[in-house]
Scaffold this motif. Structure first.
Motif, PDB file in Angstrom:
ATOM      1  N   ARG A  86       0.849  -1.192   0.000  1.00  0.00           N
ATOM      2  CA  ARG A  86       0.000   0.000   0.000  1.00  0.00           C
ATOM      3  C   ARG A  86       0.882   1.239   0.000  1.00  0.00           C
ATOM      4  N   THR A  87       0.259   2.371  -0.323  1.00  0.00           N
ATOM      5  CA  THR A  87       0.986   3.631  -0.288  1.00  0.00           C
ATOM      6  C   THR A  87       0.921   4.221   1.110  1.00  0.00           C
ATOM      7  N   ASP A  88       2.035   4.824   1.539  1.00  0.00           N
ATOM      8  CA  ASP A  88       2.100   5.426   2.867  1.00  0.00           C
ATOM      9  C   ASP A  88       3.087   6.588   2.824  1.00  0.00           C
ATOM     10  N   ARG A  89       2.552   7.812   2.904  1.00  0.00           N
ATOM     11  CA  ARG A  89       3.373   9.018   2.921  1.00  0.00           C
ATOM     12  C   ARG A  89       4.352   9.067   1.745  1.00  0.00           C
ATOM     13  N   GLY A  90       3.830   8.759   0.558  1.00  0.00           N
ATOM     14  CA  GLY A  90       4.633   8.883  -0.643  1.00  0.00           C
ATOM     15  C   GLY A  90       5.578   7.736  -0.909  1.00  0.00           C
ATOM     16  N   ARG A  91       5.450   6.623  -0.233  1.00  0.00           N
ATOM     17  CA  ARG A  91       6.296   5.472  -0.486  1.00  0.00           C
ATOM     18  C   ARG A  91       5.444   4.205  -0.467  1.00  0.00           C
ATOM     19  N   MET A  92       5.938   3.164  -1.146  1.00  0.00           N
ATOM     20  CA  MET A  92       5.219   1.901  -1.150  1.00  0.00           C
ATOM     21  C   MET A  92       5.657   1.085   0.056  1.00  0.00           C
ATOM     22  N   LEU A  93       4.682   0.674   0.838  1.00  0.00           N
ATOM     23  CA  LEU A  93       4.957  -0.039   2.077  1.00  0.00           C
ATOM     24  C   LEU A  93       4.466  -1.477   1.938  1.00  0.00           C
ATOM     25  N   ALA A  94       5.316  -2.418   2.291  1.00  0.00           N
ATOM     26  CA  ALA A  94       4.959  -3.842   2.318  1.00  0.00           C
ATOM     27  C   ALA A  94       4.982  -4.295   3.765  1.00  0.00           C
ATOM     28  N   HIS A  95       3.876  -4.869   4.217  1.00  0.00           N
ATOM     29  CA  HIS A  95       3.866  -5.352   5.593  1.00  0.00           C
ATOM     30  C   HIS A  95       2.931  -6.535   5.728  1.00  0.00           C
ATOM     31  N   SER A  96       3.105  -7.236   6.825  1.00  0.00           N
ATOM     32  CA  SER A  96       2.296  -8.409   7.133  1.00  0.00           C
ATOM     33  C   SER A  96       1.762  -8.268   8.552  1.00  0.00           C
ATOM     34  N   PRO A  97       0.533  -8.706   8.806  1.00  0.00           N
ATOM     35  CA  PRO A  97       0.019  -8.689  10.179  1.00  0.00           C
ATOM     36  C   PRO A  97       0.730  -9.680  11.087  1.00  0.00           C
ATOM     37  N   LEU A  98       1.648 -10.475  10.540  1.00  0.00           N
ATOM     38  CA  LEU A  98       2.389 -11.457  11.330  1.00  0.00           C
ATOM     39  C   LEU A  98       3.741 -10.936  11.796  1.00  0.00           C
ATOM     40  N   SER A  99       4.054  -9.669  11.506  1.00  0.00           N
ATOM     41  CA  SER A  99       5.340  -9.097  11.899  1.00  0.00           C
ATOM     42  C   SER A  99       5.139  -7.729  12.536  1.00  0.00           C
ATOM     43  N   THR A 100       6.143  -7.303  13.301  1.00  0.00           N
ATOM     44  CA  THR A 100       6.088  -6.001  13.962  1.00  0.00           C
ATOM     45  C   THR A 100       6.824  -4.923  13.181  1.00  0.00           C
ATOM     46  N   VAL A 101       7.327  -5.248  11.976  1.00  0.00           N
ATOM     47  CA  VAL A 101       7.963  -4.228  11.132  1.00  0.00           C
ATOM     48  C   VAL A 101       7.389  -4.315   9.728  1.00  0.00           C
ATOM     49  N   ALA A 102       7.493  -3.204   9.018  1.00  0.00           N
ATOM     50  CA  ALA A 102       7.113  -3.137   7.614  1.00  0.00           C
ATOM     51  C   ALA A 102       8.343  -2.743   6.799  1.00  0.00           C
ATOM     52  N   ILE A 103       8.256  -2.934   5.485  1.00  0.00           N
ATOM     53  CA  ILE A 103       9.354  -2.584   4.585  1.00  0.00           C
ATOM     54  C   ILE A 103       8.870  -1.527   3.610  1.00  0.00           C
ATOM     55  N   ALA A 104       9.547  -0.378   3.586  1.00  0.00           N
ATOM     56  CA  ALA A 104       9.271   0.651   2.589  1.00  0.00           C
ATOM     57  C   ALA A 104      10.202   0.434   1.398  1.00  0.00           C
ATOM     58  N   ALA A 159       9.819  -5.001  -8.132  1.00  0.00           N
ATOM     59  CA  ALA A 159       9.970  -6.090  -9.086  1.00  0.00           C
ATOM     60  C   ALA A 159      10.368  -7.382  -8.386  1.00  0.00           C
ATOM     61  N   VAL A 160      11.163  -7.273  -7.320  1.00  0.00           N
ATOM     62  CA  VAL A 160      11.523  -8.457  -6.536  1.00  0.00           C
ATOM     63  C   VAL A 160      10.275  -9.104  -5.945  1.00  0.00           C
ATOM     64  N   LEU A 161       9.369  -8.279  -5.421  1.00  0.00           N
ATOM     65  CA  LEU A 161       8.142  -8.809  -4.832  1.00  0.00           C
ATOM     66  C   LEU A 161       7.243  -9.435  -5.887  1.00  0.00           C
ATOM     67  N   VAL A 162       7.206  -8.831  -7.079  1.00  0.00           N
ATOM     68  CA  VAL A 162       6.425  -9.431  -8.171  1.00  0.00           C
ATOM     69  C   VAL A 162       6.990 -10.802  -8.531  1.00  0.00           C
ATOM     70  N   GLY A 163       8.317 -10.906  -8.615  1.00  0.00           N
ATOM     71  CA  GLY A 163       8.931 -12.187  -8.905  1.00  0.00           C
ATOM     72  C   GLY A 163       8.677 -13.204  -7.813  1.00  0.00           C
ATOM     73  N   HIS A 196       8.195 -10.769   7.402  1.00  0.00           N
ATOM     74  CA  HIS A 196       7.239 -11.800   6.964  1.00  0.00           C
ATOM     75  C   HIS A 196       6.581 -11.420   5.639  1.00  0.00           C
ATOM     76  N   VAL A 197       7.271 -10.589   4.868  1.00  0.00           N
ATOM     77  CA  VAL A 197       6.807 -10.295   3.513  1.00  0.00           C
ATOM     78  C   VAL A 197       7.155 -11.456   2.599  1.00  0.00           C
ATOM     79  N   LEU A 198       8.344 -12.009   2.768  1.00  0.00           N
ATOM     80  CA  LEU A 198       8.745 -13.215   2.059  1.00  0.00           C
ATOM     81  C   LEU A 198       8.775 -14.396   3.026  1.00  0.00           C
ATOM     82  N   VAL A 199       8.465 -15.571   2.508  1.00  0.00           N
ATOM     83  CA  VAL A 199       8.494 -16.800   3.305  1.00  0.00           C
ATOM     84  C   VAL A 199       9.101 -17.905   2.447  1.00  0.00           C
TER      85      VAL A 199
END
Length: 499
Positions: free
Chosen positions: A141-159, A167-171, A204-207
């Motif tokens: 999702r978008t968050d303050r002008g950046r794309m944020l990837a997060h999971s409800p199973l973790s306490t951190v997100a990745i911008a 492209a890495v996430l698409v792959g 927990h964006v990648l498993v």
């Protein structure tokens, strides 16, 4: 033959800044205060180097080299270590965001979702030849002008500060990615690519492929729909420190929608147009129905209030608690003629599918005839099973409940209501978590009526200290999540009752 990245090495560096949802304020006397939502950290009168460092990190990113240069210029090299310790302390308690670079190129930001020493992510290290996939619970999702990837199973997100990280996430969603794939996409060497994988795994964006399969086919994760887990995560303050509750965030921005006015005519525009609608006046109940008593349902409903003060001189008794639990949660024989499935018995209130998934855990603070502590109510045998003794975690739960309900003192009894959610998910699709919330609403309404009939002080809460409850109970939050809270105690003779 081992494959290697065609890209030359670039030194991995990191920089830090104050998390974007926090703010730094000054106190008279020189102290600095960090504030975020419901959290506050006071730093008493920091030395010039650390004060300048905090002010700079509130404005933007600071690398370790820049931190050393700043402190050296103000206080000398001997004060670098205290400044570095402050940064590590703030990182440990999740007050800072962390940016990862390959040379001068920013790759990603690690964005904390929680606050506190226990809110850091579980470190996960990649395997050199392992292929990783996008978790089905990951959100982009978008968050303050950046794309944020997060999971409800973790306490951190990745911008995703580097465009090719998307492209890495698409792959990863298609065929999966390994370390060399990340290195090629980001044009970095393999050690740096491995560090990127470590950060995505901790979030927990990648498993792994095995974990991705378990997310689909193995309980409890396979039972959850992603959107249901997202809703549960956002509405329960466990892994995140996002604002929750009556924050009035639109005060001064938008006018609140007015409530109904008994004497005013309804707004025709509300129903899609200016055309006047025919209205029908309904007959009301008789003022004094035949056979009505002070204990009638109508009388009890009229007296129902949220009561936020308890009489600690004459607290609730074990007998009263036992009667209350029996009347609101006892488990009777299952209804006859039901379809085969997880139906297990009949509750005093209606519930989805007759499944009876809700459980009650009383945290007793003050009760005549009963030792304080956390219990589980065994509704089939009408007994309490001790779960945990009083301690720091129970004190945190009671303090959270007191603040949430704006009570002058901790509640005598705090009920944590959980759902054995898999029982609903086995039968229903698309609606099981919503059904659990609806059942919890029915239960709390029933608890109000029973407490009012018994002359006790009830109050439903909007949130609770789920993290402390999970730590004490040892329950798997994916198997039996806490979804509601309710307080109960003895009612003072002069208590102020509120709707």
């Amino acid at each position: 033959m081992k494959r290697t990245s065609p890209f030359p090495g670039a030194t991995k560096v990191e920089s830090y800044r104050l998390r974007v949802d926090a703010r730094l304020t000054h106190e008279p006397g020189g102290s600095l205060v960090l504030e975020q939502s419901r959290y506050r950290l006071r730093l008493p009168d920091p030395e010039p180097g650390r004060r300048a460092l905090l002010l700079r990190m509130a404005e933007g990113w600071m690398s370790d080299l820049q931190i050393a240069q700043l402190v050296t210029g103000l206080e000398g090299e001997t004060r670098i270590l205290p400044a570095q310790l402050l940064v590590r302390r703030l990182l440990l308690h999740c007050w800072l965001e962390r940016r990862v670079y390959a040379g001068a190129r920013a790759l990603l930001d690690v964005v904390p979702r929680g606050i506190g020493a226990q809110s850091g992510p579980v470190r996960r290290l990649h395997g050199a030849e392992v292929v990783y996939r996008l978790s089905r619970f990951a959100v982009l999702r978008t968050d303050r002008g950046r794309m944020l990837a997060h999971s409800p199973l973790s306490t951190v997100a990745i911008a995703c500060t580097h465009a090719q990280l998307g492209a890495v996430l698409v792959g990863a969603a298609a065929d999966g990615v390994g370390r060399l794939d990340v290195a090629k996409a980001l044009e970095v060497d393999e050690p740096t690519a491995g560090h990127v994988l470590d950060e995505l795994l901790a979030a927990h964006v990648l498993v792994t492929s095995e974990e991705a399969e378990a997310e689909v086919s193995t309980a409890p994760m396979g039972l959850w729909a992603p959107e249901e887990l997202w809703l549960h995560d956002r509405t329960r303050p466990q892994r995140h420190a996002a604002p929750i509750g009556a924050t009035h965030r639109f005060r001064g921005v938008l006018e609140p929608e007015p409530g109904p006015e008994p004497e005013a005519e309804p707004d025709p525009a509300r129903f899609g147009g200016p055309t006047a609608r025919r209205t029908i006046v309904l007959p009301g109940p008789a003022p004094h129905p035949a056979g009505a008593t002070p204990d009638s349902l109508a009388a009890v409903m009229s007296r129902r209030r949220s009561i936020r003060r308890h009489d600690d001189e004459r607290p609730i008794t074990a007998a009263q608690l036992g009667e209350f639990l029996h009347r609101v949660q006892r488990l009777g024989p299952p209804a006859t003629g039901g379809a085969a499935g997880p139906e297990g018995g009949r509750r005093p209130y209606p519930g989805a599918g007759g499944i009876g998934e809700l459980e009650i855990y009383p945290l007793v603070s003050r009760c005549a005839g009963l030792e304080s502590g956390l219990y589980h109510y065994d509704s089939a045998r009408h007994r309490l099973a001790a779960v945990a003794a009083t301690g720091p975690e129970t004190a945190k739960m009671l303090s959270f409940a007191r603040a949430t309900a704006t009570m002058p003192a901790p509640p005598q009894v705090l009920f944590m209501i959980t759902a054995r959610i898999g029982r609903l998910m086995w039968k229903y699709e698309g609606i099981p978590y919503a059904l659990a919330l609806k059942d919890a609403g029915i239960l709390t309404a029933w608890m109000y009526l029973v407490a009012t009939d018994m002359g006790l002080a009830p109050c439903a809460l909007g949130a609770g200290d789920v993290a402390s409850f999970t730590a004490l109970s040892g329950l798997d939050a994916l198997v039996e999540p806490a979804i509601a809270e309710f307080t109960l105690g003895s009612c003072p003779p002069d208590c102020e009752e509120q709707p």
